[in-house]
Design a protein around this motif. Structure first.
Motif, PDB file in Angstrom:
ATOM      1  N   MET A  88       0.874  -1.102  -0.039  1.00 47.14           N
ATOM      2  CA  MET A  88       0.058   0.519   0.285  1.00 47.14           C
ATOM      3  C   MET A  88       1.174   1.033   0.264  1.00 47.14           C
ATOM      4  SD  MET A  88      -3.356  -0.749  -0.582  1.00 47.14           S
ATOM      5  CE  MET A  88      -3.604   1.033  -0.030  1.00 47.14           C
ATOM      6  N   MET A  89       1.601   1.348   0.403  1.00 51.08           N
ATOM      7  CA  MET A  89       2.596   1.908   1.695  1.00 51.08           C
ATOM      8  C   MET A  89       3.544   2.940  -0.545  1.00 51.08           C
ATOM      9  SD  MET A  89       5.991   3.617   3.232  1.00 51.08           S
ATOM     10  CE  MET A  89       7.057   2.111   1.899  1.00 51.08           C
ATOM     11  N   LEU A  90       4.018   1.756  -0.960  1.00 55.88           N
ATOM     12  CA  LEU A  90       4.760   1.973  -2.368  1.00 55.88           C
ATOM     13  C   LEU A  90       3.787   2.481  -3.508  1.00 55.88           C
ATOM     14  CD1 LEU A  90       7.025  -1.097  -1.768  1.00 55.88           C
ATOM     15  CD2 LEU A  90       7.349   1.437  -2.627  1.00 55.88           C
ATOM     16  N   THR A  91       2.480   1.907  -3.771  1.00 58.08           N
ATOM     17  CA  THR A  91       1.227   1.821  -4.541  1.00 58.08           C
ATOM     18  C   THR A  91       0.528   3.775  -4.139  1.00 58.08           C
ATOM     19  OG1 THR A  91      -0.438   0.605  -3.026  1.00 58.08           O
ATOM     20  CG2 THR A  91       0.928  -0.470  -5.588  1.00 58.08           C
ATOM     21  N   GLY A  92       0.858   4.116  -2.857  1.00 55.36           N
ATOM     22  CA  GLY A  92       0.538   5.596  -2.660  1.00 55.36           C
ATOM     23  C   GLY A  92       1.818   5.837  -3.510  1.00 55.36           C
ATOM     24  N   LEU A  93       2.682   5.981  -3.162  1.00 54.75           N
ATOM     25  CA  LEU A  93       3.523   6.798  -3.334  1.00 54.75           C
ATOM     26  C   LEU A  93       4.014   6.577  -4.740  1.00 54.75           C
ATOM     27  CD1 LEU A  93       6.534   5.716  -1.191  1.00 54.75           C
ATOM     28  CD2 LEU A  93       5.435   8.246  -1.037  1.00 54.75           C
ATOM     29  N   VAL A  94       3.359   5.795  -5.938  1.00 57.22           N
ATOM     30  CA  VAL A  94       3.409   5.685  -7.279  1.00 57.22           C
ATOM     31  C   VAL A  94       2.673   6.756  -7.699  1.00 57.22           C
ATOM     32  CG1 VAL A  94       3.189   4.125  -9.090  1.00 57.22           C
ATOM     33  CG2 VAL A  94       4.942   3.559  -7.500  1.00 57.22           C
ATOM     34  N   LEU A  95       1.080   6.404  -6.657  1.00 57.21           N
ATOM     35  CA  LEU A  95      -0.357   7.202  -7.281  1.00 57.21           C
ATOM     36  C   LEU A  95       0.256   8.881  -7.306  1.00 57.21           C
ATOM     37  CD1 LEU A  95      -2.612   5.015  -5.919  1.00 57.21           C
ATOM     38  CD2 LEU A  95      -2.318   5.564  -8.154  1.00 57.21           C
ATOM     39  N   ASN A  96       0.291   8.660  -6.258  1.00 58.62           N
ATOM     40  CA  ASN A  96       1.317  10.087  -6.557  1.00 58.62           C
ATOM     41  C   ASN A  96       1.873  10.856  -7.120  1.00 58.62           C
ATOM     42  OD1 ASN A  96       0.681  12.730  -4.461  1.00 58.62           O
ATOM     43  ND2 ASN A  96       2.520  12.444  -3.991  1.00 58.62           N
ATOM     44  N   GLU A  97       3.041  10.255  -7.478  1.00 56.15           N
ATOM     45  CA  GLU A  97       3.779  10.541  -8.310  1.00 56.15           C
ATOM     46  C   GLU A  97       2.888  11.057  -9.961  1.00 56.15           C
ATOM     47  OE1 GLU A  97       6.485  12.305 -10.376  1.00 56.15           O
ATOM     48  OE2 GLU A  97       6.856  11.679  -7.845  1.00 56.15           O
ATOM     49  N   LEU A  98       2.382   9.593 -10.433  1.00 58.62           N
ATOM     50  CA  LEU A  98       1.662   9.775 -11.519  1.00 58.62           C
ATOM     51  C   LEU A  98       1.270  10.657 -11.964  1.00 58.62           C
ATOM     52  CD1 LEU A  98       1.104   5.994 -12.232  1.00 58.62           C
ATOM     53  CD2 LEU A  98       2.775   8.314 -13.391  1.00 58.62           C
ATOM     54  N   ILE A  99      -0.453  10.956 -10.151  1.00 60.01           N
ATOM     55  CA  ILE A  99      -1.895  12.215 -10.495  1.00 60.01           C
ATOM     56  C   ILE A  99      -0.388  13.451 -10.419  1.00 60.01           C
ATOM     57  CG2 ILE A  99      -3.267  12.699  -9.375  1.00 60.01           C
ATOM     58  CD1 ILE A  99      -3.311   9.871  -8.270  1.00 60.01           C
ATOM     59  N   SER A 100       0.560  13.709 -10.054  1.00 55.17           N
ATOM     60  CA  SER A 100       0.584  14.694  -9.728  1.00 55.17           C
ATOM     61  C   SER A 100       1.758  15.194 -11.282  1.00 55.17           C
ATOM     62  CB  SER A 100       2.066  15.046  -8.445  1.00 55.17           C
ATOM     63  OG  SER A 100       1.664  14.664  -7.663  1.00 55.17           O
TER      64      SER A 100
ATOM     65  N   GLU B 257      -2.717 -13.779  -9.838  1.00 62.15           N
ATOM     66  CA  GLU B 257      -1.302 -13.499 -10.197  1.00 62.15           C
ATOM     67  C   GLU B 257      -0.689 -12.552  -9.971  1.00 62.15           C
ATOM     68  OE1 GLU B 257       0.377 -16.509 -12.714  1.00 62.15           O
ATOM     69  OE2 GLU B 257      -0.850 -17.670 -11.740  1.00 62.15           O
ATOM     70  N   GLU B 258      -1.240 -11.246 -10.395  1.00 61.61           N
ATOM     71  CA  GLU B 258      -0.163 -10.149 -10.461  1.00 61.61           C
ATOM     72  C   GLU B 258      -1.922  -9.195  -9.907  1.00 61.61           C
ATOM     73  OE1 GLU B 258       2.485  -9.572 -14.220  1.00 61.61           O
ATOM     74  OE2 GLU B 258      -0.200  -9.423 -14.718  1.00 61.61           O
ATOM     75  N   LEU B 259      -1.379  -7.721  -9.471  1.00 61.61           N
ATOM     76  CA  LEU B 259      -2.168  -6.258  -8.832  1.00 61.61           C
ATOM     77  C   LEU B 259      -1.632  -5.975  -9.813  1.00 61.61           C
ATOM     78  CD1 LEU B 259      -3.618  -5.305  -6.979  1.00 61.61           C
ATOM     79  CD2 LEU B 259      -2.026  -4.578  -6.011  1.00 61.61           C
ATOM     80  N   VAL B 260      -2.943  -4.965 -11.297  1.00 54.95           N
ATOM     81  CA  VAL B 260      -2.926  -3.928 -11.971  1.00 54.95           C
ATOM     82  C   VAL B 260      -3.055  -2.944 -11.807  1.00 54.95           C
ATOM     83  CG1 VAL B 260      -3.021  -3.716 -14.102  1.00 54.95           C
ATOM     84  CG2 VAL B 260      -3.013  -6.477 -13.850  1.00 54.95           C
ATOM     85  N   LEU B 261      -2.201  -1.521 -11.253  1.00 49.23           N
ATOM     86  CA  LEU B 261      -2.245  -0.313 -11.175  1.00 49.23           C
ATOM     87  C   LEU B 261      -2.136  -0.048 -12.557  1.00 49.23           C
ATOM     88  CD1 LEU B 261      -3.015   1.624  -9.728  1.00 49.23           C
ATOM     89  CD2 LEU B 261      -0.587   2.020  -9.267  1.00 49.23           C
ATOM     90  N   GLU B 262      -3.091   0.950 -13.239  1.00 53.07           N
ATOM     91  CA  GLU B 262      -3.228   1.559 -14.236  1.00 53.07           C
ATOM     92  C   GLU B 262      -3.755   3.288 -13.389  1.00 53.07           C
ATOM     93  OE1 GLU B 262      -4.311   1.019 -18.227  1.00 53.07           O
ATOM     94  OE2 GLU B 262      -6.054   1.637 -17.580  1.00 53.07           O
ATOM     95  N   VAL B 263      -2.973   4.396 -14.360  1.00 53.10           N
ATOM     96  CA  VAL B 263      -3.035   5.819 -14.160  1.00 53.10           C
ATOM     97  C   VAL B 263      -3.004   5.816 -15.830  1.00 53.10           C
ATOM     98  CG1 VAL B 263      -2.761   8.042 -13.147  1.00 53.10           C
ATOM     99  CG2 VAL B 263      -2.344   6.448 -11.769  1.00 53.10           C
ATOM    100  N   LYS B 264      -4.308   6.890 -15.898  1.00 55.51           N
ATOM    101  CA  LYS B 264      -4.241   7.686 -17.473  1.00 55.51           C
ATOM    102  C   LYS B 264      -5.242   8.976 -17.625  1.00 55.51           C
ATOM    103  CE  LYS B 264      -6.519   5.400 -21.765  1.00 55.51           C
ATOM    104  NZ  LYS B 264      -7.365   4.315 -21.832  1.00 55.51           N
TER     105      LYS B 264
ATOM    106  N   GLY C 201      -3.220  10.851 -24.913  1.00 53.24           N
ATOM    107  CA  GLY C 201      -2.799  10.793 -23.358  1.00 53.24           C
ATOM    108  C   GLY C 201      -2.527   9.747 -22.667  1.00 53.24           C
ATOM    109  N   THR C 202      -1.574   9.412 -21.804  1.00 55.21           N
ATOM    110  CA  THR C 202      -0.524   8.881 -21.395  1.00 55.21           C
ATOM    111  C   THR C 202      -1.582   8.458 -20.294  1.00 55.21           C
ATOM    112  OG1 THR C 202       0.861  10.971 -21.090  1.00 55.21           O
ATOM    113  CG2 THR C 202       0.971   8.782 -19.836  1.00 55.21           C
ATOM    114  N   CYS C 203      -1.076   6.842 -20.796  1.00 54.17           N
ATOM    115  CA  CYS C 203      -1.005   5.708 -19.352  1.00 54.17           C
ATOM    116  C   CYS C 203      -0.074   4.877 -19.359  1.00 54.17           C
ATOM    117  CB  CYS C 203      -2.250   4.689 -20.370  1.00 54.17           C
ATOM    118  SG  CYS C 203      -2.739   2.919 -19.493  1.00 54.17           S
ATOM    119  N   VAL C 204      -0.110   4.627 -17.805  1.00 57.40           N
ATOM    120  CA  VAL C 204       0.629   3.757 -17.456  1.00 57.40           C
ATOM    121  C   VAL C 204      -0.017   3.003 -16.537  1.00 57.40           C
ATOM    122  CG1 VAL C 204       2.657   4.236 -15.664  1.00 57.40           C
ATOM    123  CG2 VAL C 204       1.925   6.008 -16.966  1.00 57.40           C
TER     124      VAL C 204
END
Length: 151
Positions: free
Chosen positions: A49-61, A87-94, A135-138
């Motif tokens: 959760m901590m690492l995905t939160g940091l990734v989310l913050n960076e991508l959203i910013s 088997e995988e958790l997929v996080l997408e910011v688009k 747009g951008t999708c990560v």
């Protein structure tokens, strides 16, 4: 192990809270950029959760700083879910912003934000895929993650 679980806070609530903060920080006009989320209801361990939160913050910013310049409105979408076999958790910011400049190679760009995302992805044992189309999708494909259960 005590202390390793994120106490009674589902990842959806954290994603939504993380997603909204940059809107205030970057002074986004109300109703100009919409935030849409689709978050699976699973409870992840604190490290994930901590690492995905940091990734989310960076991508959203990054999206709020760069994607919507010269645009009156836009859409930012956050998705987090397990793949079909779990088997995988997929996080997408688009976003549907301007995308990044053609000819820009992120791996060679030396940009701090991308270095941070790659470092967090490495800690998560995740693969990062960046797409530049309307747009951008990560996407992060997180291979090693822990689902916590509460009794």
């Amino acid at each position: 192990m005590p202390g390793k679980e994120y106490p009674k806070n589902r990842n959806g609530r954290l994603c939504l809270q993380t997603g909204k903060k940059p809107f205030y920080i970057y002074n986004v006009k109300k109703n100009s950029i919409r935030l849409k989320t689709r978050i699976e209801k699973i409870t992840l361990d604190a490290d994930t959760m901590m690492l995905t939160g940091l990734v989310l913050n960076e991508l959203i910013s990054n999206s709020l700083k760069h994607a919507f310049c010269n645009k009156e409105s836009g859409l930012l979408m956050i998705t987090m879910q397990q793949n079909e076999n779990g088997e995988e958790l997929v996080l997408e910011v688009k976003d549907n912003g301007v995308g990044f400049p053609s000819g820009l190679y992120l791996d060679r760009s030396g940009r701090l934000g991308y270095k941070l995302i790659k470092a967090f992805a490495h800690k998560l044992k995740a693969e990062v895929v960046v797409l530049n189309n309307n747009g951008t999708c990560v996407r992060l494909y997180i291979k090693k993650y822990q689902v916590c259960s509460y009794s």
